[in-house]
Scaffold this active site. Structure first.
Site, PDB file in Angstrom:
ATOM      1  N   HIS A  18      14.956  28.993  59.945  1.00 35.70           N
ATOM      2  CA  HIS A  18      15.425  28.773  61.324  1.00 35.70           C
ATOM      3  C   HIS A  18      15.733  30.105  62.000  1.00 35.70           C
ATOM      4  O   HIS A  18      15.408  30.313  63.174  1.00 35.70           O
ATOM      5  CB  HIS A  18      16.732  27.950  61.330  1.00 35.70           C
ATOM      6  CG  HIS A  18      16.584  26.562  60.803  1.00 35.70           C
ATOM      7  ND1 HIS A  18      17.145  26.154  59.615  1.00 35.70           N
ATOM      8  CD2 HIS A  18      15.956  25.473  61.314  1.00 35.70           C
ATOM      9  CE1 HIS A  18      16.874  24.878  59.420  1.00 35.70           C
ATOM     10  NE2 HIS A  18      16.147  24.442  60.422  1.00 35.70           N
ATOM     11  N   ARG A  53      16.656  20.831  53.017  1.00 34.19           N
ATOM     12  CA  ARG A  53      16.792  19.873  51.916  1.00 34.19           C
ATOM     13  C   ARG A  53      16.880  20.555  50.548  1.00 34.19           C
ATOM     14  O   ARG A  53      17.139  19.871  49.551  1.00 34.19           O
ATOM     15  CB  ARG A  53      15.635  18.874  51.944  1.00 34.19           C
ATOM     16  CG  ARG A  53      15.698  17.925  53.153  1.00 34.19           C
ATOM     17  CD  ARG A  53      14.677  16.808  53.058  1.00 34.19           C
ATOM     18  NE  ARG A  53      14.931  15.742  54.020  1.00 34.19           N
ATOM     19  CZ  ARG A  53      14.327  15.629  55.206  1.00 34.19           C
ATOM     20  NH1 ARG A  53      13.423  16.522  55.581  1.00 34.19           N
ATOM     21  NH2 ARG A  53      14.624  14.635  56.006  1.00 34.19           N
ATOM     22  N   GLN A  70      13.350   9.808  63.471  1.00 31.89           N
ATOM     23  CA  GLN A  70      12.289  10.300  62.587  1.00 31.89           C
ATOM     24  C   GLN A  70      12.589  10.039  61.108  1.00 31.89           C
ATOM     25  O   GLN A  70      11.841  10.461  60.242  1.00 31.89           O
ATOM     26  CB  GLN A  70      11.981  11.774  62.852  1.00 31.89           C
ATOM     27  CG  GLN A  70      13.070  12.762  62.495  1.00 31.89           C
ATOM     28  CD  GLN A  70      12.760  14.163  63.020  1.00 31.89           C
ATOM     29  OE1 GLN A  70      12.875  14.443  64.205  1.00 31.89           O
ATOM     30  NE2 GLN A  70      12.355  15.054  62.121  1.00 31.89           N
TER      31      GLN A  70
HETATM   32  O1  PAF Z   1      11.456  20.307  62.291  1.00 31.19           O
HETATM   33  C1  PAF Z   1      12.527  19.766  62.623  1.00 31.19           C
HETATM   34  O2  PAF Z   1      13.618  20.220  62.302  1.00 31.19           O
HETATM   35  C2  PAF Z   1      12.475  18.485  63.440  1.00 31.19           C
HETATM   36  O3  PAF Z   1      11.403  17.689  63.067  1.00 31.19           O
HETATM   37  C3  PAF Z   1      12.476  18.749  64.955  1.00 31.19           C
HETATM   38  C4  PAF Z   1      11.225  19.489  65.386  1.00 31.19           C
HETATM   39  C5  PAF Z   1      13.701  19.538  65.344  1.00 31.19           C
HETATM   40  C6  PAF Z   1      12.508  17.414  65.709  1.00 31.19           C
HETATM   41  O4  PAF Z   1      13.633  16.676  65.401  1.00 31.19           O
END
Ligand code: PAF
Length: 283
Positions: free
Chosen positions: A37, A188, A61
């Protein structure tokens, strides 16, 4: 850095900055930041006047049997790290802000989402991703949005949404960031105990072995995949999928003579992990 919770606040803050001619970079995340990130935030910081990071664990999701409730969350630590990376706005909405009562729209990308993680996790997964990412684009209206190449299929799905819906945003895919032993960084990974953590390094070793064979000139997809599978077998990992597919269309390939994506997903200990290498062809 400002932490904003509502769409109205984000819109107001960004409209002001855009009016002053500033470019906007967006890093969509679900939090639990790691170096992957942070590398996206650095890219965004280098190339944009204003950097917005969204932090939203998107419920749509996740399937009912997945890890929505246990997904790692630590907003305080995430906010500290975002400040260090020079992020301007952390958008951390409640679920009801993104999905108010009566929310009824879902974006589905056909074809690309039928395979790999779409087949493995179910159609809801990429529908959830495509829908929330499109919403974030509508809220932030970024010039550029940054995604990690670890989620290679997600990058292709988002690019397709942008193309098909004529969204005015450039998608930048950033390289996978790995631990010293090659394990791809993932939120994770915290689910891995010591034994599983060691076993998990075999995923990248398997992809390395296949890539080395490809680089030595092998082009038969089944042999390339077999080289990876042998490493996984040795490590006691039975993948959910391990496939070589066209790097753009995700169609199955029988030869690796164009750009292909060697993608793997596997349960290792308590974690479901994914990883991939792009094998460069002569296209
Ligand atoms: O990759 C992720 O963390 C998620 O799939 C995203 C792109 C933030 C969408 O919720």
């Amino acid at each position: 850095m400002r932490i904003l919770r509502t769409i109205a606040e984000v819109r107001a803050a960004i409209t002001q900055e855009r009016g002053a001619g500033k470019t906007v970079g967006l890093v969509p995340t679900m939090g639990a930041f790691h170096e992957g990130h942070l590398s996206l935030m650095r890219q965004a910081r280098t190339h944009n006047d204003l950097v917005v990071v969204s932090l939203f664990v998107n419920p749509t999701q996740f399937a009912p049997n997945e890890d929505l409730s246990s997904y790692p969350r630590d907003e305080e630590s995430d906010a500290r790290q975002a400040v260090q990376e020079g992020v301007d706005i952390l958008f951390a909405p409640a679920a009801s802000e993104i999905y108010p009562d009566g929310f009824a729209t879902s974006i589905h990308v056909s074809g690309l989402t039928d395979v790999l993680d779409g087949a493995s996790r179910g159609a809801h997964h990429f529908d959830g991703v495509a829908t929330v990412v499109t919403k974030l684009f509508g809220i932030v209206r970024p010039d550029v949005a940054y995604f990690g190449q670890k989620d290679a299929q997600q990058v292709l799905v988002v690019r397709r949404v942008v193309r098909d819906l004529d969204l005015d945003v450039r998608i930048e895919a950033c390289p996978i960031v790995r631990e010293p032993d090659g394990l791809a960084m993932s939120s994770r990974n915290v689910y891995l105990d010591a034994a599983a953590r060691e076993q998990a390094a075999a995923l990248n070793r398997a992809l390395d072995a296949a890539q080395a064979l490809h680089e030595s000139g092998e082009r038969a997809a089944d042999r390339i995949v077999r080289a990876a599978r042998e490493v996984l077998d040795d490590a006691g990992i039975a993948p959910e999928y391990l496939e070589l597919r066209d790097a753009e269309t995700l169609e199955r390939v029988t030869t690796g003579d164009r750009d292909t994506l060697l993608a793997v997903a596997a349960r290792v200990g308590a974690a479901r992990l994914i990883d991939n290498h792009v094998l460069k062809g002569a296209r």
